[in-house]
Design a protein around this motif. Structure first.
Motif, mmCIF file in Angstrom:
data_model
loop_
_atom_site.group_PDB
_atom_site.id
_atom_site.type_symbol
_atom_site.label_atom_id
_atom_site.label_comp_id
_atom_site.label_asym_id
_atom_site.label_seq_id
_atom_site.Cartn_x
_atom_site.Cartn_y
_atom_site.Cartn_z
ATOM 1 N N VAL A 232 0.853 -1.185 0.000
ATOM 2 C CA VAL A 232 0.000 0.000 0.000
ATOM 3 C C VAL A 232 0.893 1.242 0.000
ATOM 4 O O VAL A 232 1.908 1.280 0.686
ATOM 5 C CB VAL A 232 -0.911 -0.005 1.247
ATOM 6 N N ALA A 233 0.538 2.246 -0.789
ATOM 7 C CA ALA A 233 1.308 3.493 -0.820
ATOM 8 C C ALA A 233 0.747 4.445 0.220
ATOM 9 O O ALA A 233 -0.445 4.408 0.521
ATOM 10 C CB ALA A 233 1.235 4.111 -2.209
ATOM 11 N N PRO A 234 1.584 5.320 0.775
ATOM 12 C CA PRO A 234 1.049 6.290 1.727
ATOM 13 C C PRO A 234 0.389 7.442 0.987
ATOM 14 O O PRO A 234 0.639 7.634 -0.198
ATOM 15 C CB PRO A 234 2.306 6.777 2.451
ATOM 16 N N ASP A 235 -0.454 8.205 1.669
ATOM 17 C CA ASP A 235 -0.910 9.487 1.143
ATOM 18 C C ASP A 235 0.228 10.456 1.471
ATOM 19 O O ASP A 235 0.451 10.780 2.638
ATOM 20 C CB ASP A 235 -2.214 9.874 1.854
ATOM 21 N N PRO A 236 0.996 10.921 0.454
ATOM 22 C CA PRO A 236 2.223 11.664 0.764
ATOM 23 C C PRO A 236 1.987 12.948 1.562
ATOM 24 O O PRO A 236 2.782 13.281 2.435
ATOM 25 C CB PRO A 236 2.833 11.975 -0.608
ATOM 26 N N LEU A 237 0.908 13.678 1.271
ATOM 27 C CA LEU A 237 0.662 14.910 2.017
ATOM 28 C C LEU A 237 0.328 14.616 3.470
ATOM 29 O O LEU A 237 0.802 15.280 4.389
ATOM 30 C CB LEU A 237 -0.479 15.708 1.364
ATOM 31 N N ALA A 238 -0.482 13.579 3.681
ATOM 32 C CA ALA A 238 -0.834 13.202 5.057
ATOM 33 C C ALA A 238 0.411 12.724 5.809
ATOM 34 O O ALA A 238 0.593 13.027 6.992
ATOM 35 C CB ALA A 238 -1.906 12.113 5.043
ATOM 36 N N LEU A 239 1.285 12.004 5.109
ATOM 37 C CA LEU A 239 2.520 11.529 5.735
ATOM 38 C C LEU A 239 3.390 12.710 6.156
ATOM 39 O O LEU A 239 3.935 12.743 7.269
ATOM 40 C CB LEU A 239 3.279 10.624 4.752
ATOM 41 N N ALA A 240 3.505 13.717 5.258
ATOM 42 C CA ALA A 240 4.324 14.889 5.578
ATOM 43 C C ALA A 240 3.741 15.655 6.769
ATOM 44 O O ALA A 240 4.481 16.153 7.625
ATOM 45 C CB ALA A 240 4.437 15.797 4.353
ATOM 46 N N SER A 241 2.408 15.736 6.840
ATOM 47 C CA SER A 241 1.778 16.431 7.975
ATOM 48 C C SER A 241 2.033 15.680 9.272
ATOM 49 O O SER A 241 2.308 16.281 10.320
ATOM 50 C CB SER A 241 0.266 16.543 7.759
ATOM 51 N N LEU A 242 1.953 14.352 9.200
ATOM 52 C CA LEU A 242 2.171 13.530 10.391
ATOM 53 C C LEU A 242 3.608 13.684 10.887
ATOM 54 O O LEU A 242 3.863 13.888 12.072
ATOM 55 C CB LEU A 242 1.879 12.061 10.036
ATOM 56 N N ARG A 243 4.548 13.620 9.943
ATOM 57 C CA ARG A 243 5.967 13.742 10.312
ATOM 58 C C ARG A 243 6.248 15.122 10.930
ATOM 59 O O ARG A 243 7.006 15.248 11.890
ATOM 60 C CB ARG A 243 6.809 13.495 9.066
ATOM 61 N N ALA A 244 5.625 16.165 10.374
ATOM 62 C CA ALA A 244 5.847 17.509 10.913
ATOM 63 C C ALA A 244 5.295 17.610 12.330
ATOM 64 O O ALA A 244 5.943 18.163 13.227
ATOM 65 C CB ALA A 244 5.198 18.549 10.005
ATOM 66 N N ALA A 245 4.102 17.056 12.544
ATOM 67 C CA ALA A 245 3.492 17.132 13.881
ATOM 68 C C ALA A 245 4.335 16.357 14.899
ATOM 69 O O ALA A 245 4.558 16.822 16.022
ATOM 70 C CB ALA A 245 2.066 16.576 13.829
ATOM 71 N N VAL A 246 4.828 15.197 14.494
ATOM 72 C CA VAL A 246 5.658 14.396 15.405
ATOM 73 C C VAL A 246 6.979 15.129 15.695
ATOM 74 O O VAL A 246 7.445 15.169 16.834
ATOM 75 C CB VAL A 246 5.913 12.992 14.806
ATOM 76 N N SER A 247 7.560 15.749 14.666
ATOM 77 C CA SER A 247 8.815 16.483 14.855
ATOM 78 C C SER A 247 8.616 17.631 15.840
ATOM 79 O O SER A 247 9.462 17.867 16.707
ATOM 80 C CB SER A 247 9.315 17.038 13.520
ATOM 81 N N ARG A 248 7.504 18.338 15.704
ATOM 82 C CA ARG A 248 7.261 19.459 16.606
ATOM 83 C C ARG A 248 7.109 18.967 18.044
ATOM 84 O O ARG A 248 7.636 19.560 18.974
ATOM 85 C CB ARG A 248 6.025 20.251 16.177
ATOM 86 N N ALA A 249 6.412 17.847 18.218
ATOM 87 C CA ALA A 249 6.252 17.305 19.579
ATOM 88 C C ALA A 249 7.593 16.839 20.130
ATOM 89 O O ALA A 249 7.858 16.932 21.327
ATOM 90 C CB ALA A 249 5.247 16.147 19.563
ATOM 91 N N ALA A 250 8.475 16.353 19.241
ATOM 92 C CA ALA A 250 9.785 15.864 19.683
ATOM 93 C C ALA A 250 10.759 17.012 19.918
ATOM 94 O O ALA A 250 11.784 16.837 20.583
ATOM 95 C CB ALA A 250 10.363 14.901 18.647
ATOM 96 N N GLY A 251 10.444 18.179 19.346
ATOM 97 C CA GLY A 251 11.342 19.317 19.503
ATOM 98 C C GLY A 251 12.535 19.271 18.568
ATOM 99 O O GLY A 251 13.515 19.981 18.773
ATOM 100 N N ARG A 252 12.477 18.423 17.553
ATOM 101 C CA ARG A 252 13.548 18.362 16.560
ATOM 102 C C ARG A 252 13.029 17.653 15.308
ATOM 103 O O ARG A 252 12.032 16.940 15.376
ATOM 104 C CB ARG A 252 14.757 17.610 17.106
#
Ligand SMILES: [Zn+2]
Length: 653
Positions: A232-252
């Motif tokens: 299955v392929a990811p939804d690339p925009l949703a993946l980028a949003s998820l990664r950004a949100a996780v990065s912000r929570a991680a502080g890096r």
């Protein structure tokens, strides 16, 4: 699981042999993953004075069983370790200090946190893994009965105890009155398996046999593992949003690794996946890399991650005795219902390790569910492990992370010259880099963690879109775009310009920049400190005769970048330009060509290379270092800038 022991390959020297069978264990991901497990051998060596000393050679911290060498084993005085086991209590920090003090070789790595446990087991050879199949059996309701039924009297069963001194002490009490020669090993509930023997092969093959029996017991449940019909392929925009949100929570900045394999997608399609995936990990050893539970991704990445972070803070508050410092509250992996799994890490390598653990975890969960239910360790024990100082020490890699750690870059024209140098410099500074180039060699140039090579002609819109999407699917997003691909058409005075050469210069040097920007902007908007760099030319501020197509196309690309700076500033994306002069350390400049150009200007080759105000030669590495700086945090307040990289030119300054 089959024994990989090969008499012809097995060394005779004791430490070489210890390293050999350890690597055989490390070669099986379902036995140990990324630093898990440890092994030892008891051996008498000579000390500095030539006197015999009984030692435990035990796996050192920071070494992986898959690649361990004799130097990876810490030589610790056995009598000291055994004396420690008889203490009623021992603080972890004191244990570590005293173990170091008891080493024959002061420069050896720190002994494993399970060194005392190895010492109290009398047999000479001891192997320990966190085998998926064995731990899965114990992570079910009635796991103890299941293990006892399977192995009978051949193994010792040890209920869960936190690793380290407490576990060593508990095992010491269990084995001190027992004859271990009648036993093949011991099963540590929710944790792993030990085997032992008088020789390396016996101990190793007992491990393989015990684990194989557990695998056979799981053969039925394994047939019930859900499998999606295709990747299955990811939804690339949703993946980028998820990664950004996780990065912000991680502080890096974090790299996100999507897994849409039939196994992952099959698990994610289960209706009960959100419930069973969030019960806990396979073995507490994984908690330091994966946290206790994954995120269940929904449709709103920011809200989902915020809710996860709140739950993590509450978990910390429930369990902290006031002495710990909370780690970042970001998830380390996510279940993406109906799609697959996403792993997060501070680097592509770290994300890959988490992805491996997550893949093993869902397999164990599926098997256990088919066997009556996934019942891993409870929150309190997981917290103790996650916040155990000795485990935390494993994650400290030393020093500050490189400036672009966790960032994701896309570089066009990355197979040679300035593009290749920029890609290399961004990678050196910690970024994951996708190199795009029309040359097929790009896929071989960009291999290994954090590197992806994509064949892409920037005059082909669909190819550019696909290349950017491939970058996002590989690393989870896009933060840095370098528009570098371009070419210098044959020199001609205007009246002699060929229609095709003119059209191609515009298609490539201007259209290529536009296509890369157009494809990348939706992802850059979701990126972290996003930034675009356009490699234009000294010819823009200082054009030369005979290069109309080149100069005009680069000037138009400059204007495009200036418009992009205006359009994208409100969305937080910076756009800057470099105007490099000719760089001579590329394949383009043969000695013959250099000689001819120098002659044309009546200069020596050396003087021609340095014909600028500073009298310096501009190299690809000079351009690359400036590019990385402009893309990075130093230039966070700069957009729309045009920076000459030409050694100074009186027509430019
Ligand atoms: Zn262990």
């Amino acid at each position: 699981m089959k024994s990989r022991y090969d008499d012809a390959a097995a060394p005779t020297e004791v430490l070489q042999l210890r390293a050999y069978t350890s690597r055989l264990l490390g070669a099986e991901p379902s036995l140990v993953l990324h630093g898990g497990g440890n092994t030892s051998v008891k051996h008498t060596a000579q000390d500095f004075f030539g006197e015999p000393v009984e030692l435990l050679y035990v796996k050192g911290s920071g070494w992986d069983l898959a690649s361990i060498e004799p130097a990876g084993f810490a030589p610790v005085r056995l009598d000291v370790l055994r004396k420690m086991a008889r203490l009623s209590a021992l603080a972890d920090s004191v244990m570590v200090r005293e173990q170091r003090a008891a080493m024959l070789e002061p420069s050896a790595p720190n002994p494993s946190v399970e060194a005392i446990l190895h010492a109290v087991l009398p047999p000479a050879w001891v192997d320990h893994t966190h085998a998926d199949a064995v731990v899965t059996l114990t992570n079910t309701p009635g796991g103890e009965a299941r293990v006892r039924e399977l192995y009978g009297e051949r193994v010792l069963y040890v209920p869960y105890v936190m690793p380290g001194f407490v576990l060593a002490r508990a095992v010491y009490e269990l084995v001190r009155e027992r004859d271990l020669s009648k036993l093949e090993g011991m099963i540590l509930s929710n944790h792993g398996v030990f085997t032992w023997g008088d020789d390396a092969r016996t101990s190793y093959e007992r491990m393989i046999r015990l684990v194989s029996e557990a695998e056979d017991a799981l053969a039925g449940p394994r047939r019930a593992r859900p499998l999606a019909p295709h990747r299955v392929a990811p939804d690339p925009l949703a993946l980028a949003s998820l990664r950004a949100a996780v990065s912000r929570a991680a502080g890096r900045a974090m790299i996100a690794r999507f897994d849409g394999s039939p196994e992952a997608a099959g698990f994610a399609a289960r209706e009960d996946a959100p419930a069973i995936a969030t019960r806990g990990p396979v073995t507490p050893d994984h908690v330091i890399r994966t946290k206790a539970v994954p995120l269940v991704a929904g449709t709103d990445a920011s809200a989902d991650v915020a809710a996860y972070a709140d739950a993590y803070r509450a978990y910390f508050a429930r369990n902290d005795d006031g002495s710990r410092t909370m780690l970042d509250p970001a998830p380390r992996w996510a279940l993406w219902p109906a799609r697959g799994l996403v792993a997060f890490g501070a680097s592509a390598k770290a994300a890959g390790e988490v992805a491996d653990i997550a893949r093993h975890t869902i397999a164990c969960i599926s098997d256990a569910e088919a066997l009556g239910g996934w019942a891993p360790l409870g929150e309190r024990d997981l917290f103790d492990m996650e916040y155990w100082t000795l485990e935390q020490a494993k994650l400290r890699t030393g020093g500050a992370p490189p400036p672009l750690a966790g960032k994701i870059a896309f570089v066009t024209g990355a197979a040679s010259g300035i593009g290749r140098a920029i890609a290399r410099e961004l990678g050196r500074q910690g970024a994951a880099v996708c190199g795009a180039d029309v040359r097929p060699s790009i896929t071989e140039d960009f291999t290994g963690p954090g590197r992806l090579g994509v064949v892409c002609d920037v005059t082909d819109a669909a190819a550019v879109d696909a290349a950017v999407r491939a970058c996002v699917e590989a690393f989870g997003g896009l933060d840095l775009l370098v528009c570098n691909a371009g070419d210098f058409p044959p020199s001609a005075p205007i009246e002699a310009i060929e229609e095709a050469a003119w059209a191609r210069a515009l298609e490539l040097n201007l259209g290529g920049v536009m296509r890369a920007m157009r494809a990348a902007i939706p992802f850059l908007e979701r990126g972290l400190d996003p930034s675009i760099l356009v490699i234009a030319s000294r010819n823009v501020p200082a054009p030369g005769p005979g290069a109309a197509a080149y100069s005009a196309s680069k000037a138009a690309a400059t204007q495009l970048a200036r418009v992009a700076a205006l359009e994208l500033a409100p969305r937080g994306v910076r756009v800057n330009l470099l105007h490099p002069d000719k760089v001579f350390d590329t394949d383009l400049w043969t000695e013959e060509k250099l000689r001819l150009r120098a002659e044309h200007y009546g200069l020596s080759v050396e003087a021609y290379k340095r014909s600028n105000l500073l009298g310096v030669e501009v190299t690809t590495d000079d351009v690359a270092r400036i590019a990385a700086a402009v893309l990075g945090p130093t230039f966070r307040t700069v957009t729309g800038a045009q920076i000459p990289v030409d050694g100074g030119n009186d027509r430019v300054v």
